[in-house]
Design an enzyme around this catalytic site. Structure first.
Site, PDB file in Angstrom:
ATOM      1  N   LYS A   1       3.362   5.467  10.304  1.00 50.77           N
ATOM      2  CA  LYS A   1       2.034   4.968   9.654  1.00 50.77           C
ATOM      3  C   LYS A   1       1.873   5.448   8.123  1.00 50.77           C
ATOM      4  O   LYS A   1       1.396   4.657   7.353  1.00 50.77           O
ATOM      5  CB  LYS A   1       0.645   5.552  10.630  1.00 50.77           C
ATOM      6  CG  LYS A   1      -0.674   5.289   9.857  1.00 50.77           C
ATOM      7  CD  LYS A   1      -0.864   3.775  10.087  1.00 50.77           C
ATOM      8  CE  LYS A   1      -2.109   3.266   9.632  1.00 50.77           C
ATOM      9  NZ  LYS A   1      -2.184   2.029   9.338  1.00 50.77           N
TER      10      LYS A   1
HETATM   11  C1  F6R Z   1       1.791  -2.592   6.971  1.00 47.40           C
HETATM   12  C2  F6R Z   1       1.421  -1.328   6.573  1.00 47.40           C
HETATM   13  C3  F6R Z   1       2.268  -0.827   5.165  1.00 47.40           C
HETATM   14  C4  F6R Z   1       1.284   0.005   4.434  1.00 47.40           C
HETATM   15  C5  F6R Z   1       2.026   0.759   3.219  1.00 47.40           C
HETATM   16  C6  F6R Z   1       1.215   1.519   2.304  1.00 47.40           C
HETATM   17  O1  F6R Z   1       0.993  -3.061   8.063  1.00 47.40           O
HETATM   18  O2  F6R Z   1       0.809  -0.598   7.138  1.00 47.40           O
HETATM   19  O3  F6R Z   1       2.911  -1.558   4.705  1.00 47.40           O
HETATM   20  O4  F6R Z   1       0.092  -1.027   3.756  1.00 47.40           O
HETATM   21  O5  F6R Z   1       2.784   1.753   3.892  1.00 47.40           O
HETATM   22  O6  F6R Z   1       0.398   2.336   2.986  1.00 47.40           O
HETATM   23  P1  F6R Z   1      -1.056   3.013   2.242  1.00 47.40           P
HETATM   24  O7  F6R Z   1      -2.002   1.934   2.099  1.00 47.40           O
HETATM   25  O8  F6R Z   1      -1.417   4.053   3.188  1.00 47.40           O
HETATM   26  O9  F6R Z   1      -0.791   3.591   1.068  1.00 47.40           O
END
Ligand code: F6R
Length: 585
Positions: free
Chosen positions: A580
């Site tokens: 995540k």
């Molecule tokens: C796809 C997803 C990833 C995040 C990416 C950035 O569903 O969740 O592509 O969007 O790893 O993560 P953040 O927004 O936490 O910087």
């Protein structure tokens, strides 16, 4: 901490005269089973869930790593000079048992312990030799009361309890144990015991770091009545978007300074915007670009965070640097912000979902999306709330620059009505379910959109591929004839977004080209469609304003990906190979 990685997990616990160790390959539940079977008792220990960087997922590569059975460590991050250190430590007689970069930390601590005899001092000495990003927690067999931790560029915090203290990478992990947190800074080392903790800065001097109170509702981190976190988070979107925009509007315009003190004043000087983000958050930036150019009349650049700083960007005068991130801990985005801070930007601003994150703390201006914890790996409510946040930013800048008051007035009332339109859109779930069998048994899918709906189909394709493992590609529909049309046959579903706007007719012509080649179309569009489908399906979307339609058109693509993944039986809250929060570069 499962959402940070779940390919293997492990735990090390102080026992009477030994250290209990258990490591398992696979999901954390396997470690849990082992713990239930063995029921070790302990008052001090460390544990870890891994997302493999160096060395494949295996029991041997799982943390904790140990040196001579005495020092045990867990590590999040990447030690960039691990090869050099491995060579040196091997010459000094240390034997390596894993393929990870992390094991060097255990041996380095062990080596420094030989001279200082104290784990805290050894940590201070060892980190001087480490290059890269780390959050480390270490215990020593002869030290039954102390946990020593260290941070550089990877998140780490202390959870303060009553007669108990904790360390973790994220407050979420401790939400059921405490609501008081101490966020460590880069270079910090801390000594944690049952009764107390002491933080030391990069110069090994004792420092006091603020205690932050955060209440995380228990229902925010449980699935409730839903089958998956992703499903719950899709259905939370009306409330999540309402929480993003609540309190941001006066009667018919966005309020001043919603991005922090003096932000409206700074926005008056803006000539350009540079967006930097990863994955889903990057797609939000790509939609934002259309809005900024149309509403605030400001040119925008959008870059992958992982690429931005390596292209040696030219910074034009009065450019606002904007990062977008759900977690606020994505290593590439954070590194881009730190790079930008050294450059001549007007200011830095972040749109972020986690108020306590490094990104939020290090940006000059912030808008919190207030979506609540997002646990499913596939980002859903974070994306739509980022879009709502970007719309607020476009309107705020337009206001500061005194541009198009009438448009802002309309947008303000449309944004306030948006949660209701999202609710309407969620009702399409059954209709979407009817097309799922035709997609779930395929190996490939094409997603088509135009203008500001191109980033939305990119997001739809990303959702489908990451949770259903169907290969999906997104194209601006007009680009199809320049190559990808060769892929079209009766085995490739083509999903298209066809809202009613100035590009509708052009899009319809592109879809006719697909039909003529035997492709099956699944189209989401407005009530006045001119597309005549012989195969596939046309799903009519609720009415909504043209500029906010990208937010609404995201919803059916999320539902489609979710339902297809359910039908294929994938582990969609924790899809293979992913984590995540990507806290390594
Ligand atoms: C796809 C997803 C990833 C995040 C990416 C950035 O569903 O969740 O592509 O969007 O790893 O993560 P953040 O927004 O936490 O910087």
């Amino acid at each position: 901490m499962e959402y940070r990685g779940y390919d293997s997990a492990g735990i090390a616990l102080h026992q009477k005269d030994s250290i209990f160790n258990l490591r398992t390959f696979g999901k954390v539940s396997l470690l849990e089973d082992g713990m239930i079977e063995q029921r070790p008792k302990s008052k001090l220990g460390i544990a870890h869930t891994r997302w493999a960087t160096h060395g494949q997922p295996s029991e041997q590569n799982a943390h904790p790593h140990a040196s001579s059975g005495e020092v045990h460590i867990v590590h999040n991050g990447i030690i960039e000079n691990y090869l050099e250190l491995t060579e040196k430590l091997t010459k000094d007689g240390y034997q390596f048992e894993s393929e990870t970069d992390s094991e060097v930390i255990a041996h380095l601590l062990h080596q420094h312990l030989q001279s200082s005899g104290d784990l805290l001092a050894a940590m201070h000495d060892a980190i001087k030799e480490l290059d890269g990003a780390y959050a480390i927690a270490a215990i020593h067999i002869n030290d039954k009361s102390r946990l020593i931790v260290a941070r550089n560029k990877s998140p780490l915090l202390i959870g303060v309890g009553l007669e108990e203290n904790f360390a973790a990478s994220d407050p979420l992990a401790l939400s059921q144990l405490t609501n008081e947190f101490v966020f460590l800074e880069d270079g910090d080392v801390a000594e944690i015991t049952k009764q107390s903790y002491q933080v030391y800065d990069g110069k090994s001097s004792p420092v006091t770091r603020d205690v932050t109170e955060i209440d995380i509702a228990v229902n925010a981190v449980t699935k409730g009545e839903y089958s998956h976190f992703m499903e719950k988070e899709i259905y939370e979107q009306p409330d999540a978007v309402a929480n993003t925009i609540n309190g941001k509007f006066g009667e018919d315009d966005v309020l001043d300074n919603i991005f922090g003190l003096d932000s409206s004043e700074i926005f008056r000087k803006i000539k350009r915007i540079q967006f930097v983000a990863c994955g889903t958050s990057l797609h939000a930036g790509k939609v934002g670009r259309f809005w900024f150019e149309q509403i605030a009349k400001i040119p925008c650049y959008v870059d992958f965070a992982s690429e931005y700083r390596y292209r040696d960007p030219l910074v034009e005068e009065d450019t606002l640097f904007v990062t977008i991130s759900q977690s606020g801990e994505t290593a590439d985005t954070l590194a881009a912000l730190r790079y930008a801070q050294e450059k001549d930007y007007l200011s830095t601003l972040s749109i972020c979902n986690v108020p306590t994150s490094s990104l939020a703390r290090e940006s000059e201006h912030v808008l919190f999306t207030n979506a609540g914890p997002e646990i499913g790996v596939a980002s859903t409510k974070a994306f739509t709330t980022q879009l709502a946040g970007l719309m607020l930013l476009a309107m705020s800048i337009a206001k500061s620059l005194d541009r198009d008051q009438e448009l802002r007035k309309n947008l303000a009332s449309e944004l306030k009505a948006l949660p209701e339109v999202i609710k309407e859109t969620l009702k399409l779930s059954d209709e979407i379910l009817s097309i799922v069998p035709n997609i779930a048994d395929k190996h490939n899918a094409l997603f088509l959109g135009r203008g500001m709906f191109f980033p939305i189909v990119q997001e739809g394709a990303l959702k489908l591929k990451e949770i259903s493992y169907i290969h999906a590609e997104a194209y601006p529909a007009g680009e199809l004839k320049h190559g990808p049309l060769a892929l079209v046959d009766d085995q490739i579903p083509v999903v298209a977004l066809s809202p009613e706007n100035t590009l509708t007719e052009k899009l319809v012509s592109n879809l006719e080209e697909v039909k003529a080649r035997g492709g099956t179309l699944y189209v989401f569009g407005g009530p006045n469609s001119k597309i005549n489908l012989e195969r596939g399906a046309y799903i009519q979307m609720p009415e909504c304003s043209e500029l906010l339609a990208p937010i609404i058109y995201t919803i059916p693509l999320q539902i489609l990906a979710y339902q297809v993944a359910c039908q294929r039986g994938t582990d969609l809250d924790q899809p293979r190979n992913l984590a995540k929060s990507v806290t390594v570069e």
